[in-house]
Design an enzyme around this catalytic site. Structure first.
Site, PDB file in Angstrom:
ATOM      1  N   GLY A 107       0.689  -1.155   0.025  1.00 44.83           N
ATOM      2  CA  GLY A 107       0.111   0.004   0.145  1.00 44.83           C
ATOM      3  C   GLY A 107       0.866   1.050  -0.018  1.00 44.83           C
ATOM      4  O   GLY A 107       1.793   1.317   0.669  1.00 44.83           O
ATOM      5  N   ASP A 109       0.491   4.032   1.232  1.00 43.27           N
ATOM      6  CA  ASP A 109       0.338   4.791   2.561  1.00 43.27           C
ATOM      7  C   ASP A 109       1.607   4.230   3.504  1.00 43.27           C
ATOM      8  O   ASP A 109       2.264   5.115   4.037  1.00 43.27           O
ATOM      9  CB  ASP A 109      -0.984   4.583   3.245  1.00 43.27           C
TER      10      ASP A 109
END
Length: 262
Positions: A107, A109
């Protein structure tokens, strides 16, 4: 100036940078029904509310864990700024060595949080993100990303409990006065806040055992300031960590003397 957006499942976190200074941060609800035009109007209003004209924004960068919103947000930024946004993903330079089975599946993030943490804190380190999901990422003493842990977010778990159990109400998420609750609401708040804090203490300890080192631990995300004070180990709270990581990655991928001041 540059505009940094973290597109989450629940919210879009927006930050504007003037060199290293964060001019403002803001949150917008992540609504899959809104169009690019509607988001552009919202972003423009937020900029102007903080005294920033879209013409002052030199570029933008986006990290997203919500594929359904990526194209809409990118279109909104093109319309608002007249420039091509940078999307964190494969092919974007981060400087991070990722030791995962499939680095491309990681991911964005988590990548951005790791980049930001390495810029400001000593490795080895663990970064906790208390958002829609609760994630803990690990960076070893050689500054390589070695893996992560993913658990339900505090709000997601609490809402699921209320949905699955007819007699349990929806609650606001703040710590009750005592761990042992005297009423249903306080009992649920204790489980949500103190339970998450205890889980984080236990996971950090186990992650450190696997890494073979004590780690610097940093926490960010919407629930960090509510949960982390109840953890028993030292954890640094940095609510702007991901936005700072986006700025760092933007600079790695652009040649902008006017922006950097170099």
């Amino acid at each position: 100036m540059i505009l940094a957006l973290d597109v989450e499942n629940t919210n879009i976190v927006m930050g504007c940078f003037d060199r290293e200074r964060i001019v403002f941060t803001s949150r917008v609800a992540a609504d899959r029904k809104r169009t690019g035009d509607e988001y552009a109007i919202s972003f423009k209003s937020i900029l102007e509310m903080h005294g920033v004209s879209p013409s002052q924004v030199q570029g933008s960068i986006v990290a997203s864990v919500t594929p359904a919103l990526i194209h809409v947000i990118m279109d909104a930024l093109r319309l608002l700024l007249g420039t091509e946004p940078l999307l964190v993903g494969p092919g974007v330079k981060t400087g991070l060595n990722i030791l995962m089975d499939n680095p491309a599946s990681l991911g964005s993030d988590l990548v951005v949080n790791a980049v930001a943490a390495l810029e400001e804190y000593p490795a080895p380190l663990i970064v906790i993100d208390l958002g829609t999901a609760t994630t803990l990422l690990a960076v070893n003493e050689k500054k390589s990303f070695v893996g992560s842990v993913i658990a339900p977010g505090v709000a997601v778990a609490s809402d699921a409990l209320s949905t699955a159990c007819d007699q349990l109400p929806r609650i606001t998420l703040e710590a009750p006065r005592e761990v042992i609750g005297k009423n249903t609401v306080d009992c649920m708040k204790s489980g949500a806040v103190f339970g998450t804090a205890a889980m984080l203490d236990g996971l950090v300890e186990r992650m450190e055992q696997q890494l073979g080192h004590s780690c610097t631990v940093i926490a960010t995300g919407a629930m960090a300031e509510e949960v982390i004070p109840h953890c028993r180990r030292e954890i640094h709270v940095d609510s702007r960590l991901l936005l700072k990581g986006l700025r760092k990655i933007y600079l790695k991928n652009t040649k902008s003397d006017r922006y950097t001041g170099h």
